[in-house]
Design an enzyme around this catalytic site. Structure first.
Site, PDB file in Angstrom:
ATOM      1  N   TYR A   1      25.225  46.219  17.345  1.00 32.47           N
ATOM      2  CA  TYR A   1      26.029  46.775  16.322  1.00 32.47           C
ATOM      3  C   TYR A   1      25.333  47.185  15.018  1.00 32.47           C
ATOM      4  CZ  TYR A   1      30.587  46.586  18.467  1.00 32.47           C
ATOM      5  OH  TYR A   1      31.709  46.847  19.263  1.00 32.47           O
TER       6      TYR A   1
ATOM      7  N   MET B   1      34.121  42.524  14.744  1.00 24.01           N
ATOM      8  CA  MET B   1      34.984  41.125  15.325  1.00 24.01           C
ATOM      9  C   MET B   1      36.168  41.757  16.037  1.00 24.01           C
ATOM     10  SD  MET B   1      35.091  38.626  12.142  1.00 24.01           S
ATOM     11  CE  MET B   1      36.116  39.495  10.982  1.00 24.01           C
ATOM     12  N   HIS B   2      36.141  42.689  17.066  1.00 25.55           N
ATOM     13  CA  HIS B   2      37.285  43.354  17.333  1.00 25.55           C
ATOM     14  C   HIS B   2      38.369  42.501  17.828  1.00 25.55           C
ATOM     15  CE1 HIS B   2      35.044  47.128  17.745  1.00 25.55           C
ATOM     16  NE2 HIS B   2      34.156  46.225  18.339  1.00 25.55           N
ATOM     17  N   ASP B   3      38.052  41.448  18.706  1.00 24.05           N
ATOM     18  CA  ASP B   3      39.140  40.598  19.272  1.00 24.05           C
ATOM     19  C   ASP B   3      39.839  39.747  18.217  1.00 24.05           C
ATOM     20  OD1 ASP B   3      38.924  41.945  21.709  1.00 24.05           O
ATOM     21  OD2 ASP B   3      37.539  40.590  22.599  1.00 24.05           O
TER      22      ASP B   3
ATOM     23  N   THR C   1      39.348  47.933  14.032  1.00 30.01           N
ATOM     24  CA  THR C   1      38.335  46.778  14.306  1.00 30.01           C
ATOM     25  C   THR C   1      37.114  47.134  13.646  1.00 30.01           C
ATOM     26  OG1 THR C   1      38.181  47.363  16.549  1.00 30.01           O
ATOM     27  CG2 THR C   1      39.926  45.848  15.975  1.00 30.01           C
TER      28      THR C   1
END
Length: 320
Positions: free
Chosen positions: A230, A241-243, A196
């Site tokens: 970040y 945008m991990h999720d 991610t």
């Protein structure tokens, strides 16, 4: 209608992007959203989920609050230093008021009712601590057959973010993560931190999102604290945008390339707590287990077309 999906979440800026990604996708039947403690306390994650759905014009999607703490040991700290005191860079109040309350039955009851009512298997995308999903599978094993797969954002191959070895979602409730990823016989896809982070988007991408319309403008407005955090991690102006990466895979199976590996979760109380141990050895070189017990494997996302993934998310979030 397309993919039947339930999101379990702890919004969180990247969670907000992920919820919007599903809510705005015409090929997704978003059955419900359940909330869990995590980035900020449960009251805030629930309010944030309701407001993001209101922003997307989706009052039809039921929301229910779930676990406000881990299964066994207290959560040692939250992620307000990354997501802001309210989970959305201090700007949650800028989103529309939901005008409704969460389902009083609670997260696990909503999950059970949605799964039982579904006419085909449902994908669940847990993008916060796995407490609600562990409780669901422990208390209602009969619903396993109604789950197509569980697409989890969590873990890291070779390192973490909340500690040197642990990723935040898994670290927040390792016992729940072990229950879901190791002990249960449900198809799982793990979308780890190291992938991610590679999918991070820059300020130009965020500018395109902001210019796309009122929803994109509102989502971009939630990012200042997250962006500042970040900038230190990435070394350039951008956000992870991990999720949303995990939800992209939930919506469009195969957008991420996966490989099958045995996984274990460190539930000890030492410095390794919350580490995701992925056995990357060739299959023939792995331990065979004890007696007739063969270590279970799950799908681990290892790669993607980075520009294609970024374009997929931007295109969905830019829809009117």
């Amino acid at each position: 209608m397309g993919t039947k999906l339930i999101i379990d979440t702890d919004p969180g800026v990247d969670d907000a992007f992920a919820i919007a990604l599903a809510a705005l996708s015409e090929d997704v039947d978003l059955l419900g959203v359940t909330t869990v403690f995590g980035n900020v306390p449960l009251e805030s994650t629930t309010r944030n989920a309701l407001r993001v759905l209101a922003l997307c014009g989706r009052p039809d999607v039921p929301v229910a609050a779930g676990a406000d703490r881990p299964l066994v040991h207290p959560q040692r700290r939250r992620a307000a230093h990354i997501h802001g005191s309210d989970g959305l860079s201090g700007r949650s109040a800028a989103l529309p008021e939901a005008g409704r309350e969460p389902d009083p039955a609670g997260a696990v009851s909503l999950l059970v009712s949605l799964l039982e009512a579904a006419d085909e298997p449902v994908t669940i995308a847990p993008i916060g601590p796995l407490t609600n999903i562990a409780l669901l599978l422990a208390a209602h094993p009969r619903v396993r057959d109604k789950i197509a797969r569980i697409v989890v954002m969590g873990g890291g191959l070779g390192g973490g973010n909340i500690t040197a070895v642990a990723e935040f979602n898994i670290w927040s409730d390792p016992e729940a993560a072990r229950r879901v990823l190791v002990e249960e016989n449900v198809p799982c896809v793990l979308v780890p931190l190291n992938l991610t982070l590679r999918c991070a988007v820059d300020s130009a991408w965020l500018g395109k999102l902001a210019a796309a319309g009122p929803i994109g403008t509102a989502l971009n407005a939630l990012t200042p604290d997250y962006l500042a955090s970040y900038r230190k991690v990435l070394g350039w102006d951008g956000i992870a945008m991990h999720d949303a990466v995990a939800v992209a895979e939930a919506i469009s199976p195969g957008i991420l390339r996966t490989e099958s590996y045995p996984v274990e979760i460190d539930c000890t109380l030492g410095p390794g707590r919350g580490a995701t141990l992925v056995d990357l050895r060739p299959e023939g070189a792995r331990d065979e287990g004890e007696g007739d017990v063969t270590p279970s494997t799950i799908e681990v996302a290892v790669d993607t077309d980075l520009d294609g993934l970024r374009g997929f998310v931007l295109g969905r979030l830019s829809r009117p």
